[in-house]
Design a protein around this motif. Structure first.
Motif, PDB file in Angstrom:
ATOM      1  N   VAL A   1       0.853  -1.192   0.000  1.00 35.58           N
ATOM      2  CA  VAL A   1       0.000   0.000   0.000  1.00 35.58           C
ATOM      3  C   VAL A   1       0.885   1.236   0.000  1.00 35.58           C
ATOM      4  CG1 VAL A   1      -1.725   1.326   1.278  1.00 35.58           C
ATOM      5  CG2 VAL A   1      -1.888  -1.171   1.174  1.00 35.58           C
ATOM      6  N   GLN A   2       0.543   2.201  -0.844  1.00 30.50           N
ATOM      7  CA  GLN A   2       1.293   3.453  -0.907  1.00 30.50           C
ATOM      8  C   GLN A   2       0.338   4.632  -1.029  1.00 30.50           C
ATOM      9  OE1 GLN A   2       3.924   2.948  -4.313  1.00 30.50           O
ATOM     10  NE2 GLN A   2       5.606   2.400  -2.960  1.00 30.50           N
ATOM     11  N   LEU A   3       0.782   5.780  -0.514  1.00 27.99           N
ATOM     12  CA  LEU A   3       0.064   7.032  -0.682  1.00 27.99           C
ATOM     13  C   LEU A   3       0.923   7.956  -1.537  1.00 27.99           C
ATOM     14  CD1 LEU A   3      -1.323   7.758   2.905  1.00 27.99           C
ATOM     15  CD2 LEU A   3      -2.478   6.646   1.005  1.00 27.99           C
ATOM     16  N   GLN A   4       0.310   8.555  -2.535  1.00 26.74           N
ATOM     17  CA  GLN A   4       1.028   9.457  -3.431  1.00 26.74           C
ATOM     18  C   GLN A   4       0.319  10.805  -3.430  1.00 26.74           C
ATOM     19  OE1 GLN A   4       3.916   8.812  -5.343  1.00 26.74           O
ATOM     20  NE2 GLN A   4       3.855  11.022  -5.702  1.00 26.74           N
ATOM     21  N   ALA A   5       0.999  11.825  -2.907  1.00 32.85           N
ATOM     22  CA  ALA A   5       0.429  13.173  -2.836  1.00 32.85           C
ATOM     23  C   ALA A   5       0.911  14.019  -4.004  1.00 32.85           C
ATOM     24  CB  ALA A   5       0.816  13.836  -1.518  1.00 32.85           C
ATOM     25  N   SER A   6       0.069  14.953  -4.403  1.00 32.04           N
ATOM     26  CA  SER A   6       0.426  15.873  -5.483  1.00 32.04           C
ATOM     27  C   SER A   6      -0.368  17.160  -5.339  1.00 32.04           C
ATOM     28  CB  SER A   6       0.141  15.236  -6.853  1.00 32.04           C
ATOM     29  OG  SER A   6      -1.239  14.945  -6.987  1.00 32.04           O
ATOM     30  N   GLY A   7       0.035  18.167  -6.117  1.00 33.86           N
ATOM     31  CA  GLY A   7      -0.732  19.400  -6.161  1.00 33.86           C
ATOM     32  C   GLY A   7      -0.090  20.606  -5.504  1.00 33.86           C
ATOM     33  N   GLY A   8       1.033  20.406  -4.855  1.00 34.33           N
ATOM     34  CA  GLY A   8       1.698  21.539  -4.222  1.00 34.33           C
ATOM     35  C   GLY A   8       2.286  22.485  -5.255  1.00 34.33           C
ATOM     36  N   GLY A   9       2.745  23.627  -4.777  1.00 36.22           N
ATOM     37  CA  GLY A   9       3.346  24.594  -5.674  1.00 36.22           C
ATOM     38  C   GLY A   9       3.491  25.945  -5.013  1.00 36.22           C
ATOM     39  N   LEU A  10       3.796  26.931  -5.848  1.00 36.12           N
ATOM     40  CA  LEU A  10       3.972  28.306  -5.387  1.00 36.12           C
ATOM     41  C   LEU A  10       2.731  29.109  -5.760  1.00 36.12           C
ATOM     42  CD1 LEU A  10       5.721  30.672  -4.338  1.00 36.12           C
ATOM     43  CD2 LEU A  10       6.640  30.878  -6.670  1.00 36.12           C
ATOM     44  N   VAL A  11       2.202  29.836  -4.792  1.00 36.70           N
ATOM     45  CA  VAL A  11       1.001  30.637  -5.021  1.00 36.70           C
ATOM     46  C   VAL A  11       1.112  31.925  -4.226  1.00 36.70           C
ATOM     47  CG1 VAL A  11      -0.291  29.538  -3.154  1.00 36.70           C
ATOM     48  CG2 VAL A  11      -1.531  30.554  -5.071  1.00 36.70           C
ATOM     49  N   GLN A  12       0.491  32.971  -4.726  1.00 39.22           N
ATOM     50  CA  GLN A  12       0.485  34.224  -3.990  1.00 39.22           C
ATOM     51  C   GLN A  12      -0.545  34.188  -2.870  1.00 39.22           C
ATOM     52  OE1 GLN A  12      -0.127  37.355  -6.917  1.00 39.22           O
ATOM     53  NE2 GLN A  12       2.086  37.679  -7.068  1.00 39.22           N
ATOM     54  N   ALA A  13      -0.325  34.988  -1.871  1.00 37.84           N
ATOM     55  CA  ALA A  13      -1.284  35.099  -0.771  1.00 37.84           C
ATOM     56  C   ALA A  13      -2.662  35.451  -1.328  1.00 37.84           C
ATOM     57  CB  ALA A  13      -0.833  36.159   0.216  1.00 37.84           C
TER      58      ALA A  13
END
Length: 120
Positions: A1-13
């Protein structure tokens, strides 16, 4: 079993991001799914959690973040709106999963982390 996260990045306030985390493998059932974060020099903290019938949030993200899950896809999401510089951290997904090979014996699983950076 594995968990794979995604979707992070740089964003302005004030901006938004959506994190996703997929659980893969031979899974019998998934109980709790959640998101934690760890900022530089700080301890890891629980951001949000979700069960089959309830959600919970850290006070610091209430009203801004929404956790949801798609059971058919073994996926948990974290919609983050009105982001602030203090939300900058590595975000980890976690879940309590019962693998098909160990029915009746749930275990904790963690994803690899995805970096969210909010600029002011």
């Amino acid at each position: 079993v594995q968990l794979q996260a995604s979707g992070g990045g740089l964003v302005q306030a004030g901006g938004s991001l959506r994190l996703s985390c997929v659980a893969s493998g031979t899974i019998f059932s998934i109980n709790v799914m959640g998101w934690y974060r760890q900022a530089p020099g700080k301890q890891r903290e629980l951001v949000a959690g979700i069960t089959s019938d309830s959600t919970s949030y850290a006070d610091s993200v209430k009203g801004r973040f929404t956790i949801s899950r798609d059971n058919a896809k073994n996926t948990v999401y974290l919609q983050m709106n009105s982001l602030k510089p203090e939300d900058t951290a590595v975000y980890y997904c976690a879940a309590v999963i019962i693998p098909s090979s160990r029915v009746g014996r749930p275990s904790d699983y963690w994803g690899q982390g995805t970096l969210v950076t909010v600029s002011s």
